[in-house]
Design an enzyme around this catalytic site. Structure first.
Site, short mmCIF file in Angstrom:
data_model
loop_
_atom_site.label_atom_id
_atom_site.label_comp_id
_atom_site.label_asym_id
_atom_site.label_seq_id
_atom_site.Cartn_x
_atom_site.Cartn_y
_atom_site.Cartn_z
N ASP A 220 0.84 -1.19 0.00
CA ASP A 220 0.00 0.00 0.00
C ASP A 220 0.88 1.25 0.00
O ASP A 220 1.99 1.21 -0.53
CB ASP A 220 -0.95 -0.04 1.20
CG ASP A 220 -2.24 0.69 0.92
OD1 ASP A 220 -2.19 1.91 0.72
OD2 ASP A 220 -3.31 0.05 0.87
N HIS A 243 2.28 1.99 -3.22
CA HIS A 243 1.40 2.99 -3.83
C HIS A 243 1.97 4.40 -3.74
O HIS A 243 1.26 5.37 -3.95
CB HIS A 243 0.01 2.95 -3.20
CG HIS A 243 -0.71 1.65 -3.43
ND1 HIS A 243 -1.96 1.39 -2.95
CD2 HIS A 243 -0.34 0.54 -4.10
CE1 HIS A 243 -2.34 0.17 -3.32
NE2 HIS A 243 -1.37 -0.37 -4.00
#
Ligand SMILES: *[C@@H]1O[C@H](CO)[C@@H](O)[C@H](O)[C@H]1NC(C)=O
Ligand SMILES: *[C@@H]1O[C@H](CO)[C@@H](O)[C@H](O)[C@H]1NC(C)=O
Ligand SMILES: *[C@@H]1O[C@H](CO)[C@@H](O)[C@H](O)[C@H]1NC(C)=O
Ligand SMILES: *[C@@H]1O[C@H](CO)[C@@H](O)[C@H](O)[C@H]1NC(C)=O
Ligand SMILES: *[C@@H]1O[C@H](CO)[C@@H](O)[C@H](O)[C@H]1NC(C)=O
Length: 394
Positions: A220, A243
């Site tokens: 993430d 991310h």
């Protein structure tokens, strides 16, 4: 750019959580967790021993060191280090061993969210000093699907965390909530790139935070910056897979504190889904983003190197469909180089109700597989200086 690349490194060890070795002691009072019953054999739960050592340290009026010698310590539940009633004004936690959570989530079972391995609260001064040691021959363990956060700091002040290696946490690896004056240095965070919500470092409602020299590989956000973050410096970070660095998600609620005075400098993103992202849900909110500096960033095959997304709605179901109320103002992108993995290297989808203003771009050169990249921008204003490729947003 070669300077930035020196931050990139590859690690091969996979053990749940490792925190290691620091140099020698000085003359402060030292408490060894072994004398409180901790077992370095990886078999016996050491939660109570750590808590007892902490309580003893809290009672020491002077500076005190809690020492965790080499070995593997099973931590099968939450360890809480609470500072509220500590008499000691200076506690150092020196970890020369490995703390690891249980592999079998049925051991922890019950709670679906928020099981935390180590929690620090109400501290006035803490140093967590660790130095990384490679663990040759470490074996890959399968991911388990529980919600386990590794290190969590709440309502704490004056904390320095140095040299942590955090592996395969099941949710946030390091979370900072309602804190002030926290320094995080020389950390490595690793989780599989398909693991959901394993943000590397999450910060919210906190002021005067520094993150220096961090390498984060996760499923993430490498760093997520939530509402109420003020005076944050992120310097020298390598991110990927993951991310990218995100301010947001903002506008989770209509009443929200703003994000203010954030600097990210000397960062390298390698094959991340985003690079520098600001995102908010499409919802009315009194939150805002102001005075953000992105300075000196190398992108290597990054899907959206520069992204403002004020219609953030992953999964696209049951999303609010308002214009975002988050006002984004005074954001500088300077010295952003490298390659985009998508044709649109710069995307700014700002709120129609409160358009992005004061956006400044300078010294930007992003390409798409050697070809020209493109921009896609709505409701943005500001100015650009010198080379900005691709151009067209401002
Ligand atoms: C950065 O952190 C790593 C550990 O993650 C350490 O080995 C290295 O020496 C640090 N680099 C600098 C410049 O401090
Ligand atoms: C902004 O944050 C930096 C740390 O990143 C700090 O040094 C500076 O004083 C802050 N500026 C203001 C106006 O608070
Ligand atoms: C860039 O990343 C994509 C996947 O995101 C991959 O398919 C492609 O081979 C990569 N290109 C280069 C040049 O590394
Ligand atoms: C922009 O980057 C590309 C490749 O990364 C390079 O070939 C080109 O010369 C750069 N342009 C400028 C003006 O620096
Ligand atoms: C926002 O962008 C839309 C689409 O480009 C445009 O129609 C609208 O006038 C813009 N709103 C403002 C306030 O600039």
């Amino acid at each position: 750019m070669a300077l930035f690349l020196s931050f990139v490194r590859v690690f091969s060890i996979v053990i749940p959580i490792i925190m290691s070795h620091f140099g020698q002691f000085d003359a402060r009072t030292s408490l060894n967790v072994l004398s409180f019953g901790a077992k370095p054999n990886g078999m016996v739960d050491s939660v109570k021993a750590f808590s007892d050592a902490w309580d003893a340290a809290c009672g020491v009026v002077d500076s005190v060191v809690i020492y965790v010698p080499r070995g593997r310590y099973l931590v099968s539940g939450e360890v809480r280090f609470e500072g509220e009633s500590c008499r000691s004004h200076e506690i150092t936690l020196r970890i020369d061993g490995t703390l690891f959570g249980p592999q079998d989530y049925k051991l922890l079972g019950k709670k679906k969210t928020g099981l935390v391995l180590v929690v620090f609260t109400m501290l006035r001064f803490l140093e967590v000093l660790l130095m990384l040691r490679e663990q040759p021959g470490g074996i890959a363990k399968p991911m388990v699907t529980i919600a386990l956060k590794t290190l969590r700091f709440m309502d704490s002040y004056n904390v320095r965390i140095k040299g942590v290696l955090s592996l395969n946490s099941q949710l946030f690896h390091i979370a900072i909530n309602r804190c002030r004056n926290i320094k995080i240095e020389d950390v490595r965070i690793i989780a599989p790139d398909e693991s959901p919500n394993t943000d590397g470092i999450h910060i919210q409602l906190s002021t005067d935070i520094e993150v220096r020299n961090a390498s984060i590989k996760t499923g993430d956000d490498c760093i997520s910056i939530g509402p109420g973050t003020k005076n944050l410096m992120v310097d020298g970070i390598t991110c990927g897979p993951g991310h990218g660095i995100s301010i947001g998600s903002l506008a989770k609620s209509t009443e929200e504190q703003g994000v203010e005075n954030v600097t990210v400098k000397r960062a390298v993103f390698v094959r991340t889904d985003n690079g520098l992202r600001i995102k908010s849900w499409p919802r009315h909110s009194n939150g805002f983003v102001a005075r953000v500096r992105f300075l000196g960033v190398l992108m290597v095959n990054v899907s959206y190197p520069i992204l403002i997304d004020q219609n953030y709605c992953p999964g696209d179901s049951s999303c609010p469909s308002q214009e975002s109320g988050i006002k984004i103002n005074d954001v500088i992108y300077s010295g952003i180089m490298g390659t985009s993995a998508t044709k649109v290297a710069i995307k700014m989808d700002c709120s129609e109700q409160v358009p992005c203003t004061g956006i400044r771009m300078q010294a930007i050169n992003l390409t798409y597989y050697g070809e020209a990249a493109e921009t896609s921008c709505t409701n943005v204003s500001g100015k650009q200086l010198g080379l900005v490729t691709p151009s067209g947003c401002l």
